[in-house]
Write a protein that holds these residues in place. Sequence first.
Motif, PDB file in Angstrom:
ATOM      1  N   UNK A  47       0.826  -1.207   0.000  1.00 49.67           N
ATOM      2  CA  UNK A  47       0.000   0.000   0.000  1.00 49.67           C
ATOM      3  C   UNK A  47       0.863   1.262   0.000  1.00 49.67           C
ATOM      4  N   UNK A  48       1.954   1.231   0.765  1.00 52.40           N
ATOM      5  CA  UNK A  48       2.850   2.380   0.798  1.00 52.40           C
ATOM      6  C   UNK A  48       3.493   2.612  -0.565  1.00 52.40           C
ATOM      7  N   UNK A  49       3.913   1.504  -1.219  1.00 52.08           N
ATOM      8  CA  UNK A  49       4.536   1.622  -2.541  1.00 52.08           C
ATOM      9  C   UNK A  49       3.524   2.139  -3.564  1.00 52.08           C
ATOM     10  N   UNK A  50       2.297   1.625  -3.500  1.00 55.17           N
ATOM     11  CA  UNK A  50       1.259   2.079  -4.424  1.00 55.17           C
ATOM     12  C   UNK A  50       0.921   3.545  -4.188  1.00 55.17           C
ATOM     13  N   UNK A  51       0.881   3.943  -2.922  1.00 61.12           N
ATOM     14  CA  UNK A  51       0.602   5.346  -2.589  1.00 61.12           C
ATOM     15  C   UNK A  51       1.718   6.251  -3.114  1.00 61.12           C
ATOM     16  N   UNK A  52       2.958   5.783  -3.010  1.00 57.01           N
ATOM     17  CA  UNK A  52       4.091   6.559  -3.525  1.00 57.01           C
ATOM     18  C   UNK A  52       3.987   6.712  -5.042  1.00 57.01           C
ATOM     19  N   UNK A  54       1.209   6.628  -6.739  1.00 58.47           N
ATOM     20  CA  UNK A  54       0.075   7.516  -6.949  1.00 58.47           C
ATOM     21  C   UNK A  54       0.517   8.973  -6.851  1.00 58.47           C
ATOM     22  N   UNK A  55       1.340   9.267  -5.848  1.00 60.74           N
ATOM     23  CA  UNK A  55       1.845  10.631  -5.674  1.00 60.74           C
ATOM     24  C   UNK A  55       2.801  11.008  -6.796  1.00 60.74           C
ATOM     25  N   UNK A  56       3.604  10.044  -7.256  1.00 61.02           N
ATOM     26  CA  UNK A  56       4.527  10.315  -8.361  1.00 61.02           C
ATOM     27  C   UNK A  56       3.751  10.639  -9.636  1.00 61.02           C
ATOM     28  N   UNK A  57       2.660   9.917  -9.872  1.00 63.57           N
ATOM     29  CA  UNK A  57       1.825  10.204 -11.041  1.00 63.57           C
ATOM     30  C   UNK A  57       1.251  11.618 -10.950  1.00 63.57           C
ATOM     31  N   UNK A  58       0.740  11.987  -9.775  1.00 65.04           N
ATOM     32  CA  UNK A  58       0.199  13.336  -9.576  1.00 65.04           C
ATOM     33  C   UNK A  58       1.271  14.386  -9.836  1.00 65.04           C
TER      34      UNK A  58
END
Length: 210
Positions: A47-52, A54-58
């Motif tokens: 989840x932490x990796x996916x959230x990171x 997600x933030x990188x995409x933003x």
Amino acid sequence: MAQAKIHAKMNEGDKNSKFSRSMSMADRSGRLLESLDQLELRVDTLREAASALEQEKESLLEMINSIQSSQEMRSISDGEREELSLTASRLLSRTLTVEVSVETIRNPQQQDALSKATSIVDEIAGEILNDLEGGKKRLLSLLAACVTEAPPVPIDQKFQSIVISCALEDQKKIKRRIETLIRNVDNSGKTIRIMDHQKLNGQKVNKSLQ
């Protein structure tokens, strides 16, 4: 007597057998619990990796959009601008093909709070182009409601009470969105100020020619 001893030994054997089975079940339960603990750590890491991501995409989308609307793009030749715009559009399209989503588990109260907070931010975002300065002040007051340290701007108390009721992951996302909007306002303000400055310079040149 002999028969009684035989029954006693059989009962003792049954007790030992039950005790052994009980210990074996406890061992298996312990191993399963240990495996689940390890899996929980991996789930948290996922989840932490996916959230990171997600933030990188933003972040990538924000930077590409910033370049597309930058003053530098307006101050180059038409041919160069067209080529760079095509490259930026290609990068934007490729970035949008990446789908990353981390769902947040919410109770009804947290869902309601998220809806209210999102509505407030949406309202400001929809009106901000009509009043950049006023919009930025409102955004700063919202951001102040999302941070723990004492900010040098007024805090929107109503918004703060709503955000506190949101899930922790949603609080972080709301804060990131507000920060992104503020940066966009700053970039828009710079572009407008540069254009106004150029207009004033042009007026001075025209006056000097008259």
